[in-house]
Motif scaffolding. Structure first.
Motif, PDB file in Angstrom:
ATOM      1  N   LEU A  42       0.898   6.854  -6.668  1.00 49.01           N
ATOM      2  CA  LEU A  42      -0.316   7.642  -6.922  1.00 49.01           C
ATOM      3  C   LEU A  42      -0.117   9.102  -6.488  1.00 49.01           C
ATOM      4  CD1 LEU A  42      -3.039   5.052  -5.867  1.00 49.01           C
ATOM      5  CD2 LEU A  42      -2.375   5.722  -8.187  1.00 49.01           C
ATOM      6  N   HIS A  43       1.125   9.474  -6.227  1.00 49.48           N
ATOM      7  CA  HIS A  43       1.539  10.852  -5.925  1.00 49.48           C
ATOM      8  C   HIS A  43       1.056  11.369  -4.580  1.00 49.48           C
ATOM      9  CE1 HIS A  43       3.110  10.941  -9.950  1.00 49.48           C
ATOM     10  NE2 HIS A  43       1.933  10.559 -10.404  1.00 49.48           N
ATOM     11  N   LEU A  44       0.877  10.468  -3.616  1.00 48.54           N
ATOM     12  CA  LEU A  44       0.579  10.914  -2.260  1.00 48.54           C
ATOM     13  C   LEU A  44       1.894  11.274  -1.570  1.00 48.54           C
ATOM     14  CD1 LEU A  44      -2.134   8.295  -1.274  1.00 48.54           C
ATOM     15  CD2 LEU A  44      -2.477  10.679  -1.934  1.00 48.54           C
ATOM     16  N   GLU A  45       1.817  12.144  -0.595  1.00 44.27           N
ATOM     17  CA  GLU A  45       3.005  12.611   0.122  1.00 44.27           C
ATOM     18  C   GLU A  45       3.518  11.538   1.086  1.00 44.27           C
ATOM     19  OE1 GLU A  45       4.592  15.559  -0.286  1.00 44.27           O
ATOM     20  OE2 GLU A  45       3.193  16.101  -1.890  1.00 44.27           O
ATOM     21  N   GLU A  46       4.820  11.392   1.142  1.00 43.76           N
ATOM     22  CA  GLU A  46       5.470  10.426   2.026  1.00 43.76           C
ATOM     23  C   GLU A  46       5.037  10.637   3.482  1.00 43.76           C
ATOM     24  OE1 GLU A  46       7.888   7.491   3.666  1.00 43.76           O
ATOM     25  OE2 GLU A  46       7.528   7.809   1.533  1.00 43.76           O
ATOM     26  N   ASN A  47       5.015  11.894   3.938  1.00 45.73           N
ATOM     27  CA  ASN A  47       4.648  12.146   5.341  1.00 45.73           C
ATOM     28  C   ASN A  47       3.197  11.767   5.631  1.00 45.73           C
ATOM     29  OD1 ASN A  47       3.911  14.308   3.753  1.00 45.73           O
ATOM     30  ND2 ASN A  47       4.390  15.862   5.278  1.00 45.73           N
ATOM     31  N   ASP A  48       2.303  11.861   4.651  1.00 45.54           N
ATOM     32  CA  ASP A  48       0.920  11.411   4.838  1.00 45.54           C
ATOM     33  C   ASP A  48       0.860   9.892   4.975  1.00 45.54           C
ATOM     34  OD1 ASP A  48      -0.100  14.005   4.705  1.00 45.54           O
ATOM     35  OD2 ASP A  48      -0.444  13.890   2.535  1.00 45.54           O
ATOM     36  N   LEU A  49       1.668   9.195   4.186  1.00 40.92           N
ATOM     37  CA  LEU A  49       1.695   7.731   4.258  1.00 40.92           C
ATOM     38  C   LEU A  49       2.296   7.256   5.580  1.00 40.92           C
ATOM     39  CD1 LEU A  49       2.767   7.013   0.577  1.00 40.92           C
ATOM     40  CD2 LEU A  49       0.473   6.838   1.556  1.00 40.92           C
TER      41      LEU A  49
ATOM     42  N   TRP B 223       0.817  -1.212   0.000  1.00 45.16           N
ATOM     43  CA  TRP B 223       0.000   0.000   0.000  1.00 45.16           C
ATOM     44  C   TRP B 223       0.855   1.268   0.000  1.00 45.16           C
ATOM     45  CZ3 TRP B 223       0.342   3.575   3.830  1.00 45.16           C
ATOM     46  CH2 TRP B 223       0.989   3.180   5.001  1.00 45.16           C
ATOM     47  N   HIS B 224       1.990   1.247   0.698  1.00 49.18           N
ATOM     48  CA  HIS B 224       2.859   2.426   0.775  1.00 49.18           C
ATOM     49  C   HIS B 224       3.440   2.756  -0.604  1.00 49.18           C
ATOM     50  CE1 HIS B 224       5.314   5.072   3.491  1.00 49.18           C
ATOM     51  NE2 HIS B 224       5.966   5.211   2.366  1.00 49.18           N
ATOM     52  N   ALA B 225       3.949   1.753  -1.304  1.00 53.96           N
ATOM     53  CA  ALA B 225       4.492   1.955  -2.652  1.00 53.96           C
ATOM     54  C   ALA B 225       3.395   2.406  -3.613  1.00 53.96           C
ATOM     55  CB  ALA B 225       5.153   0.669  -3.160  1.00 53.96           C
ATOM     56  N   VAL B 226       2.201   1.855  -3.467  1.00 57.67           N
ATOM     57  CA  VAL B 226       1.072   2.270  -4.301  1.00 57.67           C
ATOM     58  C   VAL B 226       0.762   3.740  -4.039  1.00 57.67           C
ATOM     59  CG1 VAL B 226      -1.414   1.970  -4.701  1.00 57.67           C
ATOM     60  CG2 VAL B 226       0.072  -0.034  -4.536  1.00 57.67           C
ATOM     61  N   GLY B 227       0.731   4.131  -2.781  1.00 56.81           N
ATOM     62  CA  GLY B 227       0.465   5.520  -2.424  1.00 56.81           C
ATOM     63  C   GLY B 227       1.477   6.470  -3.037  1.00 56.81           C
ATOM     64  N   LEU B 228       2.743   6.100  -2.984  1.00 55.44           N
ATOM     65  CA  LEU B 228       3.779   6.941  -3.591  1.00 55.44           C
ATOM     66  C   LEU B 228       3.601   7.044  -5.105  1.00 55.44           C
ATOM     67  CD1 LEU B 228       6.939   5.830  -1.577  1.00 55.44           C
ATOM     68  CD2 LEU B 228       5.695   8.013  -1.387  1.00 55.44           C
TER      69      LEU B 228
ATOM     70  N   PHE C 208      -4.480   1.118 -12.297  1.00 53.26           N
ATOM     71  CA  PHE C 208      -4.036  -0.005 -13.129  1.00 53.26           C
ATOM     72  C   PHE C 208      -2.569   0.171 -13.524  1.00 53.26           C
ATOM     73  CE2 PHE C 208      -3.628  -1.740 -17.508  1.00 53.26           C
ATOM     74  CZ  PHE C 208      -3.852  -3.086 -17.235  1.00 53.26           C
ATOM     75  N   ASP C 209      -2.218   1.369 -14.014  1.00 53.76           N
ATOM     76  CA  ASP C 209      -0.835   1.648 -14.403  1.00 53.76           C
ATOM     77  C   ASP C 209       0.102   1.606 -13.199  1.00 53.76           C
ATOM     78  OD1 ASP C 209      -1.575   1.911 -17.051  1.00 53.76           O
ATOM     79  OD2 ASP C 209      -1.651   4.110 -16.989  1.00 53.76           O
ATOM     80  N   CYS C 210      -0.376   2.098 -12.066  1.00 53.53           N
ATOM     81  CA  CYS C 210       0.407   2.077 -10.834  1.00 53.53           C
ATOM     82  C   CYS C 210       0.739   0.636 -10.426  1.00 53.53           C
ATOM     83  CB  CYS C 210      -0.372   2.779  -9.727  1.00 53.53           C
ATOM     84  SG  CYS C 210       0.245   2.489  -8.074  1.00 53.53           S
ATOM     85  N   LEU C 211      -0.266  -0.220 -10.432  1.00 52.85           N
ATOM     86  CA  LEU C 211      -0.054  -1.617 -10.049  1.00 52.85           C
ATOM     87  C   LEU C 211       0.920  -2.325 -10.992  1.00 52.85           C
ATOM     88  CD1 LEU C 211      -3.704  -2.608  -9.077  1.00 52.85           C
ATOM     89  CD2 LEU C 211      -1.766  -2.268  -7.517  1.00 52.85           C
ATOM     90  N   LYS C 212       0.898  -1.940 -12.263  1.00 54.42           N
ATOM     91  CA  LYS C 212       1.785  -2.563 -13.244  1.00 54.42           C
ATOM     92  C   LYS C 212       3.184  -1.932 -13.278  1.00 54.42           C
ATOM     93  CE  LYS C 212       0.239  -4.374 -16.970  1.00 54.42           C
ATOM     94  NZ  LYS C 212      -0.342  -4.716 -18.253  1.00 54.42           N
ATOM     95  N   SER C 213       3.383  -0.846 -12.554  1.00 52.66           N
ATOM     96  CA  SER C 213       4.668  -0.152 -12.572  1.00 52.66           C
ATOM     97  C   SER C 213       5.771  -1.031 -11.975  1.00 52.66           C
ATOM     98  CB  SER C 213       4.581   1.161 -11.787  1.00 52.66           C
ATOM     99  OG  SER C 213       4.473   0.894 -10.397  1.00 52.66           O
ATOM    100  N   LYS C 214       7.001  -0.719 -12.301  1.00 52.70           N
ATOM    101  CA  LYS C 214       8.148  -1.461 -11.759  1.00 52.70           C
ATOM    102  C   LYS C 214       8.232  -1.322 -10.249  1.00 52.70           C
ATOM    103  CE  LYS C 214      11.017  -1.356 -15.863  1.00 52.70           C
ATOM    104  NZ  LYS C 214      12.273  -0.922 -16.471  1.00 52.70           N
ATOM    105  N   ALA C 215       7.842  -0.174  -9.729  1.00 53.35           N
ATOM    106  CA  ALA C 215       7.932   0.080  -8.290  1.00 53.35           C
ATOM    107  C   ALA C 215       6.984  -0.808  -7.488  1.00 53.35           C
ATOM    108  CB  ALA C 215       7.655   1.548  -7.993  1.00 53.35           C
ATOM    109  N   VAL C 216       5.823  -1.141  -8.067  1.00 53.35           N
ATOM    110  CA  VAL C 216       4.823  -1.947  -7.358  1.00 53.35           C
ATOM    111  C   VAL C 216       4.833  -3.390  -7.863  1.00 53.35           C
ATOM    112  CG1 VAL C 216       2.364  -2.187  -6.805  1.00 53.35           C
ATOM    113  CG2 VAL C 216       3.412   0.089  -6.902  1.00 53.35           C
ATOM    114  N   ALA C 217       4.870  -3.578  -9.162  1.00 49.51           N
ATOM    115  CA  ALA C 217       4.982  -4.891  -9.816  1.00 49.51           C
ATOM    116  C   ALA C 217       3.887  -5.882  -9.403  1.00 49.51           C
ATOM    117  CB  ALA C 217       6.368  -5.483  -9.595  1.00 49.51           C
ATOM    118  N   GLU C 218       2.664  -5.404  -9.304  1.00 53.05           N
ATOM    119  CA  GLU C 218       1.511  -6.265  -9.024  1.00 53.05           C
ATOM    120  C   GLU C 218       0.737  -6.466 -10.332  1.00 53.05           C
ATOM    121  OE1 GLU C 218       0.656  -7.864  -6.336  1.00 53.05           O
ATOM    122  OE2 GLU C 218       1.212  -6.727  -4.548  1.00 53.05           O
TER     123      GLU C 218
END
Length: 149
Positions: A73-80, A66-71, A115-125
């Motif tokens: 999706l352009h959420l702020e690190e301090n919010d996560l 969830w943390h990598a997904v949040g990042l 969908f694109d976020c989940l398929k990204s290299k950072a998340v790889a789901e």
């Protein structure tokens, strides 16, 4: 530069090539819906372009990342970090809160972004992304459209 099924195709580059006596400039391909997701139907792209609901995300996107997904999706690190602290690492609660924050922060949030976020290299789901797309598109394309008299 090659010809495939009677159509000109180009690689993702900028270069000049000669074809016969003509000089051709090949421009970079834009990463668009067609080139990035050739297996997705046009009607499915319409469904993916819509905003998801929180309950839908809770039911279909159960990633532990969830943390990598949040990042992504352009959420702020301090919010996560605040979410993780509030829910003491409970993954399901953290994930729900992260999705809720994403939907509140970005009114233009879409299923395709997720969908694109989940398929990204950072998340790889990738498998989860495909299952989400297939399930949502199947469910929403089968819903009857309301008729107004």
């Amino acid at each position: 530069l090659s010809v495939l099924q009677g159509k000109l195709t180009v690689s993702n580059c900028l270069q000049n090539r000669s074809i016969g006596s003509n000089q051709v400039q090949v421009l970079p391909l834009m990463q668009n819906k067609v080139t990035r997701h050739p297996q997705i139907k046009v009607k499915d792209m319409a469904i993916l372009s819509r905003r998801p609901e929180l309950a839908e995300l809770e039911n279909h996107v159960r990633t532990n990342q969830w943390h990598a997904v949040g990042l992504q999706l352009h959420l702020e690190e301090n919010d996560l970090v605040a979410i993780e602290r509030e829910y003491r690492g409970d993954i399901a609660s953290c994930r729900r809160s992260m999705f809720d924050l994403w939907l509140k922060t970005f009114p233009e949030a879409s299923r395709k972004q997720l969908f694109d976020c989940l398929k990204s290299k950072a998340v790889a789901e990738i498998h989860m992304a495909e299952q989400y797309r297939e399930c949502i598109c199947r469910q929403l394309s089968q819903k009857p459209t309301p008729s107004y008299y």
